[in-house]
Design a protein around this motif. Structure first.
Motif, PDB file in Angstrom:
ATOM      1  N   LEU A 182       9.558  10.872   4.792  1.00  0.00           N
ATOM      2  CA  LEU A 182       8.211  11.427   5.158  1.00  0.00           C
ATOM      3  C   LEU A 182       7.167  10.875   5.051  1.00  0.00           C
ATOM      4  N   GLU A 183       7.318   9.549   4.351  1.00  0.00           N
ATOM      5  CA  GLU A 183       6.073   8.837   4.258  1.00  0.00           C
ATOM      6  C   GLU A 183       5.662   8.258   5.477  1.00  0.00           C
ATOM      7  N   HIS A 184       6.535   8.279   6.461  1.00  0.00           N
ATOM      8  CA  HIS A 184       6.404   7.553   7.750  1.00  0.00           C
ATOM      9  C   HIS A 184       5.852   8.721   8.776  1.00  0.00           C
ATOM     10  N   VAL A 185       5.698   9.779   8.533  1.00  0.00           N
ATOM     11  CA  VAL A 185       5.453  10.808   9.382  1.00  0.00           C
ATOM     12  C   VAL A 185       3.997  11.800   8.740  1.00  0.00           C
ATOM     13  N   PHE A 186       3.871  11.890   7.394  1.00  0.00           N
ATOM     14  CA  PHE A 186       3.037  12.750   6.929  1.00  0.00           C
ATOM     15  C   PHE A 186       2.216  11.954   5.752  1.00  0.00           C
ATOM     16  N   ASN A 187       1.050  12.481   5.880  1.00  0.00           N
ATOM     17  CA  ASN A 187       0.177  12.052   4.597  1.00  0.00           C
ATOM     18  C   ASN A 187       0.689  12.759   3.182  1.00  0.00           C
ATOM     19  N   THR A 188       0.957  11.822   2.203  1.00  0.00           N
ATOM     20  CA  THR A 188       2.018  12.363   1.161  1.00  0.00           C
ATOM     21  C   THR A 188       1.262  11.657  -0.037  1.00  0.00           C
ATOM     22  N   SER A 190       1.778   9.605  -2.237  1.00  0.00           N
ATOM     23  CA  SER A 190       1.767   8.102  -2.364  1.00  0.00           C
ATOM     24  C   SER A 190       0.850   7.602  -1.478  1.00  0.00           C
ATOM     25  N   VAL A 191       0.628   7.966  -0.195  1.00  0.00           N
ATOM     26  CA  VAL A 191      -0.018   7.520   1.061  1.00  0.00           C
ATOM     27  C   VAL A 191      -1.328   7.520   0.450  1.00  0.00           C
ATOM     28  N   HIS A 192      -1.741   9.007   0.043  1.00  0.00           N
ATOM     29  CA  HIS A 192      -3.245   9.175  -0.375  1.00  0.00           C
ATOM     30  C   HIS A 192      -3.678   8.380  -1.691  1.00  0.00           C
ATOM     31  N   ARG A 193      -2.844   8.341  -2.637  1.00  0.00           N
ATOM     32  CA  ARG A 193      -3.243   7.505  -3.840  1.00  0.00           C
ATOM     33  C   ARG A 193      -3.684   6.271  -3.431  1.00  0.00           C
TER      34      ARG A 193
END
Length: 300
Positions: A182-188, A190-193
């Motif tokens: 999901l990290e490669h498709v959606f803002n998560t 972890s991505v937003h941290r």
């Protein structure tokens, strides 16, 4: 969409508050010494949210007629209700949000509003409430005009913008780790941290609203590195829990720089150059050096 779209976030407030309550309780039990919640910071976030919502409600009165005029006179397409129209609207708005968000980090006029969201040194679900009442003045609304040009009426534009923002509430948390593919498709989370971190490797990265594919396409994606955990806040901290100081500190600094800048070009840079231009200018003043064109460095 037959509901009053501008009230969507208000209608979801009980869900947001319940999630904040659960997260605060969870961390009080599992990481009591981590201080992920600070009551003064949380109250500041709440006050900023109320101020932002009030400004937004007033702004829609002025903005909706603009969208309506573009839709009625200049729209390029007519959409039949259905999943195709929703998918196009969703993807188009998410791309425009990426453009808006990236420019909000690279154009000081926009950063003056957006910096409020980044100024806390905490990162928790209540941080999502930390918004600026100055977004209408900064011009956030102008980024959605292309949606009216594509043939979407004002209520649908407002609704999709708020759906995007509602999704983003849930990525402001340290309670959820990485989520695999999901990290490669959606803002998560972890991505937003990473986006909220002031570490050098994370600055000005991960601008995603819902889809992180834009960051991957345009070279702004970075993965969270457990060996370099995010440190939250801005490079030049603003030590205040006063929502008015949090809202206006960068505007005051920006207009002070305009007043002190020599020549029209530098006055325009003080308004519209990347924020690091001002950071270098302030550093030069601190050294007592006349610095007409500061070099690039990290953003404030």
């Amino acid at each position: 969409m037959q509901f009053d779209a501008e009230w969507l976030l208000v209608a979801m407030a009980p869900v947001f508050l319940a999630c904040i309550g659960w997260e605060a309780w969870h961390f009080s039990r599992t990481q009591p010494n981590a201080h992920i919640y600070h009551w003064r910071d949380t109250l500041c976030n709440a006050a900023l949210a109320l101020m932002h919502q009030g400004a937004d409600k007033l702004a829609w009165f002025a903005v909706v007629p603009v969208y309506a005029y573009v839709y009625e006179h200049w729209r390029l397409l007519d959409w039949q209700p259905g999943w195709l129209a929703f998918a196009v609207l969703f993807v188009a708005q998410d791309l425009l949000y990426y453009v808006f968000h990236r420019m909000s980090h690279r154009v000081r006029w926009l950063w003056a509003a957006h910096v409020v969201h980044h100024s806390s040194e905490q990162l928790n679900l209540s941080t999502a409430f930390r918004q600026s009442l100055m977004y209408p003045l900064a011009g956030m609304w102008a980024f959605w005009i292309p949606l009216a040009l594509l043939g979407f009426p004002p209520q649908q534009i407002i609704a999709i913008v708020l759906i995007n923002l509602a999704f983003q509430f849930f990525v402001h948390t340290q309670a959820i780790g990485r989520l695999g593919w999901l990290e490669h498709v959606f803002n998560t989370p972890s991505v937003h941290r990473c986006h909220h971190a002031r570490n050098a490797r994370y600055i000005d990265r991960n601008y995603a609203g819902v889809l992180v594919i834009w960051d991957q396409l345009f070279g702004s994606y970075v993965r969270e590195d457990l060996n370099d955990p995010p440190e939250y806040g801005i490079v030049e901290p603003v030590p205040t829990f006063n929502p008015f100081k949090a809202t206006f500190h960068e505007w005051a600094s920006m207009f002070a720089d305009v007043a002190h800048a020599r020549g029209l070009a530098n006055k325009l840079r003080a308004l519209f150059a990347p924020p690091e231009w001002a950071a270098a200018l302030h550093a030069a003043r601190g050294r007592g050096v006349e610095h007409r064109c500061p070099p690039a460095s990290h953003r404030t």
